[in-house]
Design an enzyme around this catalytic site. Structure first.
Site, PDB file in Angstrom:
ATOM      1  N   ASP A   1      30.562  64.358  50.194  1.00  0.00           N
ATOM      2  CA  ASP A   1      31.804  64.511  50.958  1.00  0.00           C
ATOM      3  C   ASP A   1      31.773  63.578  52.167  1.00  0.00           C
ATOM      4  OD1 ASP A   1      34.069  65.378  52.264  1.00  0.00           O
ATOM      5  OD2 ASP A   1      33.078  67.149  53.118  1.00  0.00           O
TER       6      ASP A   1
ATOM      7  N   ASN B   1      34.418  63.089  54.411  1.00  0.00           N
ATOM      8  CA  ASN B   1      35.311  63.383  55.541  1.00  0.00           C
ATOM      9  C   ASN B   1      35.257  64.824  56.031  1.00  0.00           C
ATOM     10  OD1 ASN B   1      36.525  64.579  53.400  1.00  0.00           O
ATOM     11  ND2 ASN B   1      38.548  63.709  53.741  1.00  0.00           N
TER      12      ASN B   1
ATOM     13  N   ASP C   1      35.730  67.735  54.663  1.00  0.00           N
ATOM     14  CA  ASP C   1      36.596  68.826  54.184  1.00  0.00           C
ATOM     15  C   ASP C   1      35.887  69.712  53.148  1.00  0.00           C
ATOM     16  OD1 ASP C   1      36.570  67.239  51.951  1.00  0.00           O
ATOM     17  OD2 ASP C   1      38.749  67.032  51.785  1.00  0.00           O
TER      18      ASP C   1
ATOM     19  N   ASP D   1      34.112  63.198  47.412  1.00  0.00           N
ATOM     20  CA  ASP D   1      35.249  62.285  47.279  1.00  0.00           C
ATOM     21  C   ASP D   1      34.780  60.863  46.943  1.00  0.00           C
ATOM     22  OD1 ASP D   1      34.407  61.235  49.864  1.00  0.00           O
ATOM     23  OD2 ASP D   1      35.325  63.041  50.704  1.00  0.00           O
TER      24      ASP D   1
ATOM     25  N   ASP E   1      36.389  59.241  32.694  1.00  0.00           N
ATOM     26  CA  ASP E   1      36.539  60.379  31.790  1.00  0.00           C
ATOM     27  C   ASP E   1      37.954  60.329  31.230  1.00  0.00           C
ATOM     28  OD1 ASP E   1      36.051  62.974  30.594  1.00  0.00           O
ATOM     29  OD2 ASP E   1      34.605  63.303  32.206  1.00  0.00           O
TER      30      ASP E   1
ATOM     31  N   ASP F   1      36.598  63.221  26.445  1.00  0.00           N
ATOM     32  CA  ASP F   1      36.473  64.674  26.459  1.00  0.00           C
ATOM     33  C   ASP F   1      36.926  65.286  25.130  1.00  0.00           C
ATOM     34  OD1 ASP F   1      35.978  67.003  28.348  1.00  0.00           O
ATOM     35  OD2 ASP F   1      38.034  67.486  27.752  1.00  0.00           O
TER      36      ASP F   1
ATOM     37  N   ASP G   1      28.447  70.759  32.308  1.00  0.00           N
ATOM     38  CA  ASP G   1      28.705  71.986  31.536  1.00  0.00           C
ATOM     39  C   ASP G   1      27.432  72.740  31.195  1.00  0.00           C
ATOM     40  OD1 ASP G   1      31.441  71.423  31.393  1.00  0.00           O
ATOM     41  OD2 ASP G   1      31.261  70.375  29.462  1.00  0.00           O
TER      42      ASP G   1
HETATM   43  O1  TEU Z   1      33.935  70.467  27.436  1.00  0.00           O
HETATM   44  C1  TEU Z   1      34.212  70.977  26.166  1.00  0.00           C
HETATM   45  C2  TEU Z   1      33.217  71.929  25.801  1.00  0.00           C
HETATM   46  O2  TEU Z   1      32.561  71.762  24.811  1.00  0.00           O
HETATM   47  C3  TEU Z   1      33.002  73.039  26.755  1.00  0.00           C
HETATM   48  O3  TEU Z   1      34.121  73.840  26.835  1.00  0.00           O
HETATM   49  C4  TEU Z   1      31.826  73.804  26.354  1.00  0.00           C
HETATM   50  O4  TEU Z   1      32.125  74.554  25.218  1.00  0.00           O
HETATM   51  C5  TEU Z   1      31.453  74.721  27.456  1.00  0.00           C
HETATM   52  O5  TEU Z   1      31.479  74.032  28.660  1.00  0.00           O
HETATM   53  C6  TEU Z   1      30.083  75.266  27.239  1.00  0.00           C
HETATM   54  O6  TEU Z   1      29.159  74.260  27.086  1.00  0.00           O
HETATM   55  C7  TEU Z   1      34.796  69.554  27.993  1.00  0.00           C
HETATM   56  C8  TEU Z   1      34.408  69.316  29.429  1.00  0.00           C
HETATM   57  O7  TEU Z   1      33.125  68.759  29.482  1.00  0.00           O
HETATM   58  C9  TEU Z   1      34.501  70.615  30.171  1.00  0.00           C
HETATM   59  O8  TEU Z   1      34.057  70.501  31.497  1.00  0.00           O
HETATM   60  C10 TEU Z   1      35.940  71.024  30.135  1.00  0.00           C
HETATM   61  O9  TEU Z   1      36.073  72.294  30.732  1.00  0.00           O
HETATM   62  C11 TEU Z   1      36.495  71.088  28.708  1.00  0.00           C
HETATM   63  O10 TEU Z   1      36.140  69.961  27.934  1.00  0.00           O
HETATM   64  C12 TEU Z   1      37.998  71.106  28.741  1.00  0.00           C
HETATM   65  O11 TEU Z   1      38.477  69.876  29.176  1.00  0.00           O
HETATM   66 CA    CA Z   2      36.038  65.113  51.158  1.00  0.00          CA
END
Ligand code: TEU
Ligand code: CA
Length: 558
Positions: free
Chosen positions: A23, A25, A27, A31, A100, A203, A333
């Site tokens: 971060d 700034n 907040d 960023d 992404d 994604d 994740d």
């Molecule tokens: O993740 C898809 C996905 O496989 C996840 O939902 C997974 O099942 C879960 O996190 C457990 O591992 C992608 C992104 O990486 C995730 O951050 C997003 O929430 C999701 O797609 C929806 O965009």
């Molecule tokens: Ca910030």
């Protein structure tokens, strides 16, 4: 076999989750200027590419994976000028930026969905997937949404129809059966590439095509099924990705990786084939499932190393010369790998973090380092009301409130597996909030920042950071790490992960102890007194005693 050489095979990627990185700034939210200020740190680590988790305009139902405008920057992350400065500085340091690309769904705040919602006659209606109620059924099919509670179908009162959302209801799925959606997405990709970005992490890309009959899945409980096995890798995905390659990607020198849950090496070969180009590589999930249980990933069972070896080796063997692997223990994740596959006690955290790095970076594929992994950052333990992640909160609600699971049991699973384990503030220093922010952080910083932080590691030759730096550096000087053939030894050993890598003139012997037990295993004759490429203790014991979490790599010429 002579493998085709490519810069993205030789690269190491570093993933940044911007909200939790730095971060600038005060907040409390990470960023773009924060990222810019840390690019020298990343250059020092030696990485080649940054995968930037979403930085686009978003209402943040899912921390930016719900995008309201693909071509605007999230207010809390800064401005497009900030982005341009970051990109320019990254390039000047030799670091590429991989964006992404989240095009399975948008936010419900996206202009396309706002239009689509206006009714069946709106020109944007078919950008999304709408269904009329089916006589005698509660919902058009039985798919349960990915985040915890309920159906993937959300009722729209004015038009008396449902729309599809595989994830949260605020994240409606785009309709890839509509060619206009392709043109919109391809145009947007092209504009980012024209700005100079270097590629895309896509994604849930293997979910974008839905079987037009929307078949029911196998029920998980009395009401809902898991849609993943039904939806993933529908054959049309390949048509769409080839189109994307031919209309956009082939004109640029990019790195692409598709997030592909529930995918076999067979199918991965199609995605990553070098002759009919779709993607450079995919993220497979087999090794992320080795510690699953009856409630899927919600489980606190330690994996059996034999399962991990089998999962990794299957991909190493089957993609050799046929496709390309990505290598990861961590992302935004997943829980922290040192807490999950290593040992995060004071005694073994550093040594086991180095062991895990060795095990992964010596395999074939492009390695990914997730922010903080290079410091050996660990999981956190919070009360349920302190979590932020929609998946964690929704799943708790589903299991505990709806289905009556013992809350303590669920909390054990959350402590072990929650995505929020990866989303605590990056630990830069021993200063307040680990130096992540001078203000109030949007989410907890792990209190262990006082002892685990970048400032104390960058100049310490024995730190996890220095070890990762060495691993990354070794890759540049040892093509066998990139292109050599993998062979697993001792598949049935429960403690040791041992494998070789071999090319025409060099062979590596990689040994990793995944336990706190001492073991003995004689070094093979061919590797006696050969070069130690890297080791997490001083040097391997000559008598074959292997120490807790020991890892070393021996190198010989052929
Ligand atoms: O993740 C898809 C996905 O496989 C996840 O939902 C997974 O099942 C879960 O996190 C457990 O591992 C992608 C992104 O990486 C995730 O951050 C997003 O929430 C999701 O797609 C929806 O965009
Ligand atoms: Ca910030």
């Amino acid at each position: 076999m002579d493998l085709i050489k490519a810069w993205w095979k030789e690269a190491v990627v570093y993933q940044i989750y911007p909200k939790s990185f730095c971060d600038s700034n005060g907040d409390g939210i990470g960023d773009l200027n924060g990222i810019t200020s840390k690019l020298e740190y990343l250059a020092d680590l030696g990485i080649n590419v940054i995968w930037l988790s979403p930085i686009y305009k978003s209402p943040n139902v899912d921390n930016g994976y719900d995008i309201a405008d693909y071509e605007a920057i999230m207010d809390s992350f800064g401005t497009m000028e900030d982005f341009d400065r970051m990109l320019e500085k990254a390039h000047s340091l030799g670091i590429k930026i991989m964006m992404d690309l989240v095009v399975n769904h948008t936010s419900d705040q996206h202009r396309w969905f706002q239009e689509s919602k206006k009714g069946p006659d709106n020109p944007y209606r078919d950008y999304y997937i709408w269904k009329k109620p089916v006589e005698g059924r509660k919902y058009p099919n039985n798919w349960g949404a990915s985040f915890g509670a309920g159906s993937v179908w959300e009722w729209d009162e004015p038009s008396q129809m449902y729309y599809l959302h595989l994830f949260a209801k605020e994240m409606p799925d785009l309709n890839w059966a509509n060619p206009k959606v392709h043109e919109e997405v391809f145009g947007m990709m092209r504009r980012w590439l024209e700005k100079g970005v270097d590629g895309f992490r896509m994604d849930v890309i293997n979910l974008i095509s839905k079987d037009p009959t929307f078949p029911d899945g196998e029920l998980l409980n009395h009401e809902y099924s898991d849609f993943y096995p039904v939806v993933t890798n529908h054959p049309e995905v390949h048509t769409y990705l080839r189109e994307m390659y031919n209309k956009v990607l082939k004109d640029y020198d990019t790195i692409t990786v598709g997030e592909c849950c529930c995918t076999s090496p067979e199918v991965a070969k199609i995605y990553t084939s070098e002759t009919e180009r779709e993607l450079n590589m995919i993220f497979q999930f087999d090794h992320m499932g080795v510690d699953n249980g009856p409630h899927g990933r919600w489980c606190d069972r330690r994996m059996d190393l034999r399962d991990l070896k089998a999962a990794m080796s299957k991909w190493q063997d089957e993609l050799y010369g046929q496709g390309w692997n990505s290598l990861y223990w961590n992302n935004h994740d997943q829980p922290r790998c040192v807490s999950r596959f290593g040992n995060d006690s004071d005694e073994y955290r550093e040594i086991s973090a180095k062991m895990l790095g060795t095990c992964l970076h010596m395999m074939q594929g492009t390695p990914y380092v997730y922010q903080g992994e290079e410091l050996g950052m660990t999981n956190i333990c919070l009360d349920i009301n302190e979590y932020e992640d929609i998946e964690t909160l929704d799943t708790y609600y589903q299991y505990v409130t709806v289905e009556g699971m013992d809350p303590e049991e669920m909390m054990r699973y959350i402590h072990y597996k929650s995505r929020d384990n990866a989303r605590t503030g990056m630990q830069w220093s021993a200063e307040k909030n680990g130096g992540f922010t001078s203000g109030t952080p949007w989410f907890t910083v792990n209190p262990n920042y006082t002892k685990i932080n970048a400032a104390s590691q960058v100049n310490d030759p024995n730190s996890v950071f220095s070890y990762y730096k060495k691993l990354i550096h070794l890759r540049k000087e040892n093509p066998v790490m990139v292109y050599g053939k993998y062979e697993l030894l001792l598949p049935e050993d429960e403690d040791l992960y041992v494998y070789t890598r071999t090319d025409d003139d060099t062979q590596l012997y990689v040994l990793c102890n995944f336990t706190d037990k001492e073991r003995t295993l004689a070094i093979p004759d061919a590797f006696r007194d050969t070069e130690v490429l890297i080791a997490n203790y001083d040097a391997p014991n000559a008598d074959g005693t292997i120490r807790p979490y020991e890892a070393f790599v021996l190198k010989r010429s052929l």
